[in-house]
Write a protein that holds these residues in place. Structure first.
Motif, PDB file in Angstrom:
ATOM      1  N   LEU A 118       0.819  -1.217   0.000  1.00  8.41           N
ATOM      2  CA  LEU A 118       0.000   0.000   0.000  1.00  8.41           C
ATOM      3  C   LEU A 118       0.850   1.262   0.000  1.00  8.41           C
ATOM      4  O   LEU A 118       0.323   2.357  -0.156  1.00  8.41           O
ATOM      5  CB  LEU A 118      -0.919   0.017   1.225  1.00  8.41           C
ATOM      6  CG  LEU A 118      -2.096  -0.970   1.197  1.00  8.41           C
ATOM      7  CD1 LEU A 118      -2.733  -1.061   2.582  1.00  8.41           C
ATOM      8  CD2 LEU A 118      -3.130  -0.543   0.164  1.00  8.41           C
ATOM      9  N   GLY A 119       2.161   1.124   0.203  1.00 11.25           N
ATOM     10  CA  GLY A 119       3.041   2.283   0.244  1.00 11.25           C
ATOM     11  C   GLY A 119       4.149   2.074   1.255  1.00 11.25           C
ATOM     12  O   GLY A 119       4.355   0.964   1.759  1.00 11.25           O
ATOM     13  N   ALA A 120       4.869   3.146   1.553  1.00  5.36           N
ATOM     14  CA  ALA A 120       6.032   3.076   2.433  1.00  5.36           C
ATOM     15  C   ALA A 120       5.842   3.922   3.685  1.00  5.36           C
ATOM     16  O   ALA A 120       5.115   4.922   3.685  1.00  5.36           O
ATOM     17  CB  ALA A 120       7.275   3.529   1.685  1.00  5.36           C
ATOM     18  N   ASN A 121       6.511   3.500   4.743  1.00  4.11           N
ATOM     19  CA  ASN A 121       6.534   4.241   6.008  1.00  4.11           C
ATOM     20  C   ASN A 121       7.833   3.855   6.709  1.00  4.11           C
ATOM     21  O   ASN A 121       8.145   2.669   6.818  1.00  4.11           O
ATOM     22  CB  ASN A 121       5.328   3.856   6.868  1.00  4.11           C
ATOM     23  CG  ASN A 121       5.160   4.722   8.104  1.00  4.11           C
ATOM     24  OD1 ASN A 121       6.141   5.162   8.701  1.00  4.11           O
ATOM     25  ND2 ASN A 121       3.923   4.952   8.502  1.00  4.11           N
ATOM     26  N   PRO A 122       8.618   4.827   7.186  1.00  2.52           N
ATOM     27  CA  PRO A 122       9.884   4.481   7.834  1.00  2.52           C
ATOM     28  C   PRO A 122       9.724   3.795   9.185  1.00  2.52           C
ATOM     29  O   PRO A 122      10.670   3.177   9.681  1.00  2.52           O
ATOM     30  CB  PRO A 122      10.588   5.832   7.997  1.00  2.52           C
ATOM     31  CG  PRO A 122       9.502   6.844   7.974  1.00  2.52           C
ATOM     32  CD  PRO A 122       8.451   6.289   7.065  1.00  2.52           C
ATOM     33  N   THR A 123       8.533   3.875   9.785  1.00  3.35           N
ATOM     34  CA  THR A 123       8.308   3.291  11.100  1.00  3.35           C
ATOM     35  C   THR A 123       8.080   1.790  11.005  1.00  3.35           C
ATOM     36  O   THR A 123       7.243   1.338  10.228  1.00  3.35           O
ATOM     37  CB  THR A 123       7.085   3.939  11.784  1.00  3.35           C
ATOM     38  OG1 THR A 123       7.317   5.337  11.902  1.00  3.35           O
ATOM     39  CG2 THR A 123       6.832   3.333  13.157  1.00  3.35           C
ATOM     40  N   GLY A 124       8.813   1.032  11.816  1.00  2.59           N
ATOM     41  CA  GLY A 124       8.620  -0.407  11.865  1.00  2.59           C
ATOM     42  C   GLY A 124       7.451  -0.775  12.766  1.00  2.59           C
ATOM     43  O   GLY A 124       6.682   0.097  13.205  1.00  2.59           O
ATOM     44  N   PRO A 125       7.283  -2.061  13.072  1.00  4.40           N
ATOM     45  CA  PRO A 125       6.176  -2.510  13.917  1.00  4.40           C
ATOM     46  C   PRO A 125       6.135  -1.769  15.248  1.00  4.40           C
ATOM     47  O   PRO A 125       7.161  -1.598  15.907  1.00  4.40           O
ATOM     48  CB  PRO A 125       6.471  -3.995  14.104  1.00  4.40           C
ATOM     49  CG  PRO A 125       7.257  -4.378  12.886  1.00  4.40           C
ATOM     50  CD  PRO A 125       8.093  -3.187  12.572  1.00  4.40           C
ATOM     51  N   LEU A 126       4.939  -1.347  15.637  1.00  6.73           N
ATOM     52  CA  LEU A 126       4.786  -0.514  16.830  1.00  6.73           C
ATOM     53  C   LEU A 126       4.457  -1.301  18.089  1.00  6.73           C
ATOM     54  O   LEU A 126       4.621  -0.793  19.189  1.00  6.73           O
ATOM     55  CB  LEU A 126       3.679   0.530  16.577  1.00  6.73           C
ATOM     56  CG  LEU A 126       3.982   1.545  15.470  1.00  6.73           C
ATOM     57  CD1 LEU A 126       2.757   2.412  15.191  1.00  6.73           C
ATOM     58  CD2 LEU A 126       5.175   2.414  15.859  1.00  6.73           C
ATOM     59  N   SER A 127       3.963  -2.544  17.926  1.00  8.75           N
ATOM     60  CA  SER A 127       3.590  -3.322  19.103  1.00  8.75           C
ATOM     61  C   SER A 127       3.499  -4.792  18.743  1.00  8.75           C
ATOM     62  O   SER A 127       3.349  -5.155  17.579  1.00  8.75           O
ATOM     63  CB  SER A 127       2.240  -2.845  19.653  1.00  8.75           C
ATOM     64  OG  SER A 127       1.213  -3.074  18.704  1.00  8.75           O
TER      65      SER A 127
END
Length: 223
Positions: A118-127
């Motif tokens: 769906l796209g990119a985000n620099p943040t990895g898994p949050l929980s």
């Protein structure tokens, strides 16, 4: 079943599904490397905050499988990065499809394995979340539930899932659709309008639906 080798697109396959009365199961995902295609048996994995589920899926994989990751369509975190893509490539997988986001775009492009998300985000898994009992047997992609009984195809138009048992027949039907449409396109280039080929003025006076008219004359486009 390679789309590139067969010179087919997901659009051809979607049309084939419509004509075969098979549900058109698509998802609006885009390739990290534009122009790349993938196809293969679905290798499902439901993300729960840790990459171990992907490693376990890859451990069970066969060459040519496509890792299909279910992260619930989340857009607040990425769940797949370059290391998992590289691991998938080295295991002989044909691609990665993510109902969610990826990161490490530059490195993924350098690896070269087809990846759809769906796209990119620099943040990895949050929980960390509880792992579902079916985490390695099914994946939810948009409104669809897919399993290893499905084959996934992906290109610039998105991804499409078809039952593995019907894939060969659908590919053959898609090839016929492609050939008819390409012949029509060439006739347009040579000066014969699509309206002329489809006898559009005749349709306007016929009282038929357009699809009924196309069936009558053996046209394509929607039939």
């Amino acid at each position: 079943m390679d789309l590139a080798e067969l010179d087919l697109t997901t659009a051809h396959l979607a049309d084939a599904c419509v004509r075969a009365n098979i549900p058109v199961r698509t998802a609006v995902l885009t390739p990290v490397i534009p122009g790349t295609k993938t196809s293969g048996r679905v290798l499902p994995a439901r993300h729960a905050g840790s990459v171990d589920i992907f490693l376990e899926a890859i451990e069970r994989s066969e060459p040519g499988d496509v890792l299909v990751v279910d992260n619930g369509g989340r857009t607040d975190e990425a769940c797949v990065g370059d290391l998992i893509v590289l691991e998938a490539q080295k295991a002989g997988l044909a691609g990665v499809v993510i109902w969610g986001l990826h990161r490490d775009t530059q490195d993924i492009r350098a690896i070269g394995l087809p990846v759809f998300s769906l796209g990119a985000n620099p943040t990895g898994p949050l929980s960390l979340r509880d792992r579902a009992p079916e985490a390695l047997s099914t994946a939810e992609v948009d409104q669809w539930t897919v399993t290893s009984d499905d084959v996934v195809f992906g290109d610039d138009d998105g991804v499409l899932f078809v039952p593995a048992a019907q894939a060969e027949a659908l590919l053959a039907k898609a090839a016929g659709i492609r050939d008819v449409e390409r012949a029509q396109a060439e006739r347009v280039r040579q000066g014969e309008s699509l309206r002329g080929q489809l006898r559009f003025s005749e349709y306007l006076a016929s009282g038929l639906t357009f699809r009924e008219h196309l069936r009558k004359i053996g046209g394509a486009v929607e039939e």
